[in-house]
Design a protein around this motif. Structure first.
Motif, mmCIF file in Angstrom:
data_model
loop_
_atom_site.group_PDB
_atom_site.id
_atom_site.type_symbol
_atom_site.label_atom_id
_atom_site.label_comp_id
_atom_site.label_asym_id
_atom_site.label_seq_id
_atom_site.Cartn_x
_atom_site.Cartn_y
_atom_site.Cartn_z
ATOM 1 N N UNK A 187 0.803 -1.218 0.000
ATOM 2 C CA UNK A 187 0.000 0.000 0.000
ATOM 3 C C UNK A 187 0.841 1.277 0.000
ATOM 4 N N UNK A 188 2.129 1.144 -0.338
ATOM 5 C CA UNK A 188 2.983 2.325 -0.438
ATOM 6 C C UNK A 188 2.794 2.909 -1.834
ATOM 7 N N UNK A 189 2.360 4.161 -1.877
ATOM 8 C CA UNK A 189 2.047 4.794 -3.157
ATOM 9 C C UNK A 189 3.194 5.626 -3.712
ATOM 10 N N UNK A 190 4.151 5.988 -2.857
ATOM 11 C CA UNK A 190 5.261 6.837 -3.286
ATOM 12 C C UNK A 190 6.427 6.652 -2.337
ATOM 13 N N UNK A 191 7.647 6.676 -2.901
ATOM 14 C CA UNK A 191 8.843 6.644 -2.060
ATOM 15 C C UNK A 191 9.929 7.445 -2.754
ATOM 16 N N UNK B 143 20.703 -10.275 11.821
ATOM 17 C CA UNK B 143 19.324 -10.550 11.420
ATOM 18 C C UNK B 143 19.147 -10.379 9.929
ATOM 19 N N UNK B 144 17.882 -10.271 9.501
ATOM 20 C CA UNK B 144 17.599 -10.020 8.085
ATOM 21 C C UNK B 144 16.401 -9.106 7.912
ATOM 22 N N UNK B 145 16.376 -8.459 6.747
ATOM 23 C CA UNK B 145 15.313 -7.541 6.364
ATOM 24 C C UNK B 145 14.863 -7.921 4.967
ATOM 25 N N UNK B 146 13.550 -8.028 4.772
ATOM 26 C CA UNK B 146 12.993 -8.349 3.464
ATOM 27 C C UNK B 146 11.872 -7.376 3.136
ATOM 28 N N UNK B 147 11.705 -7.106 1.852
ATOM 29 C CA UNK B 147 10.611 -6.278 1.372
ATOM 30 C C UNK B 147 9.592 -7.171 0.696
ATOM 31 N N UNK B 148 8.313 -6.877 0.934
ATOM 32 C CA UNK B 148 7.236 -7.683 0.352
ATOM 33 C C UNK B 148 6.314 -6.821 -0.488
ATOM 34 N N UNK B 149 6.007 -7.311 -1.667
ATOM 35 C CA UNK B 149 4.955 -6.791 -2.546
ATOM 36 C C UNK B 149 5.023 -5.296 -2.828
ATOM 37 N N UNK B 150 6.197 -4.770 -3.194
ATOM 38 C CA UNK B 150 6.215 -3.345 -3.533
ATOM 39 C C UNK B 150 5.363 -3.082 -4.781
ATOM 40 N N UNK B 151 4.698 -1.949 -4.799
ATOM 41 C CA UNK B 151 3.898 -1.568 -5.968
ATOM 42 C C UNK B 151 4.848 -1.342 -7.142
ATOM 43 N N UNK B 152 4.311 -1.333 -8.351
ATOM 44 C CA UNK B 152 5.146 -1.168 -9.542
ATOM 45 C C UNK B 152 5.996 0.102 -9.477
ATOM 46 N N UNK C 108 11.612 2.350 -8.467
ATOM 47 C CA UNK C 108 12.576 3.165 -7.717
ATOM 48 C C UNK C 108 13.628 2.262 -7.076
ATOM 49 N N UNK C 109 13.192 1.171 -6.460
ATOM 50 C CA UNK C 109 14.122 0.230 -5.820
ATOM 51 C C UNK C 109 15.105 -0.335 -6.845
ATOM 52 N N UNK D 86 16.467 -8.293 -0.063
ATOM 53 C CA UNK D 86 15.595 -9.265 -0.724
ATOM 54 C C UNK D 86 14.205 -8.680 -0.922
ATOM 55 N N UNK D 87 13.738 -8.684 -2.172
ATOM 56 C CA UNK D 87 12.390 -8.234 -2.511
ATOM 57 C C UNK D 87 11.575 -9.451 -2.948
ATOM 58 N N UNK D 88 10.399 -9.585 -2.385
ATOM 59 C CA UNK D 88 9.531 -10.715 -2.702
ATOM 60 C C UNK D 88 8.203 -10.192 -3.246
ATOM 61 N N UNK D 89 7.611 -10.897 -4.209
ATOM 62 C CA UNK D 89 6.366 -10.421 -4.814
ATOM 63 C C UNK D 89 5.167 -10.473 -3.883
ATOM 64 N N UNK D 90 5.212 -11.315 -2.844
ATOM 65 C CA UNK D 90 4.087 -11.414 -1.909
ATOM 66 C C UNK D 90 4.598 -11.448 -0.470
ATOM 67 N N UNK D 91 3.717 -11.110 0.451
ATOM 68 C CA UNK D 91 4.038 -11.178 1.872
ATOM 69 C C UNK D 91 4.308 -12.621 2.278
ATOM 70 N N UNK D 92 3.520 -13.531 1.781
ATOM 71 C CA UNK D 92 3.690 -14.955 2.103
ATOM 72 C C UNK D 92 5.099 -15.436 1.760
#
Length: 125
Positions: A65-69, A89-98, A103-104, A114-120
């Motif tokens: 639900x992030x609309x702008x960064x 530890x680790x940090x992951x990003x889930x489901x960024x909008x197009x 931008x990423x 790590x960027x993943x297409x879904x939260x799951x």
């Protein structure tokens, strides 16, 4: 795959266009963001990502639900990644909008964090 147990820490904050909801699923801290990440809202995200005194933090940032960064958000993510990694530890990003994913990718953050297409998928071991 068994569904994880989810607990709500009850911390929902809204500041100038960004909502951050912190929950825990199977020991993983999940930050669900909604709105814009910029220099006006960055402090709220920075505080939510603080891992001071936390051993082996595991964090997933749900970005559906992030609309702008802007560059402020990029810097916060990179600093958080460094802090989390330093704490083993680790940090992951889930489901960024197009638009956020572009931008990423443009600045290469997706090569570092790590960027993943879904939260799951981001929550998977």
């Amino acid at each position: 795959m068994a569904e994880g147990r989810m607990t709500d820490t009850g911390r929902t904050e809204q500041v100038g266009g960004l909502s951050v909801v912190a929950t825990t699923t199977d020991g993983i801290r999940v930050l669900t963001l909604a709105g814009e990440i910029d220099h006006h809202t960055g402090d709220q995200l920075r505080q939510a990502l603080d891992v001071t005194g936390v051993s082996r933090p595991r964090i997933v940032i749900d970005m559906r639900q992030v609309t702008f960064m802007d560059s402020s958000g990029i810097n916060i993510l990179i600093n958080a990644y460094q802090d989390v990694t330093a704490a083993c530890g680790w940090l992951r990003l889930a489901a960024p909008t197009d638009s956020v994913l572009r931008v990423l990718q443009l600045v290469g953050v997706d090569d570092i964090i790590d960027c993943h297409p879904t939260l799951r998928e981001a929550l998977a071991p």
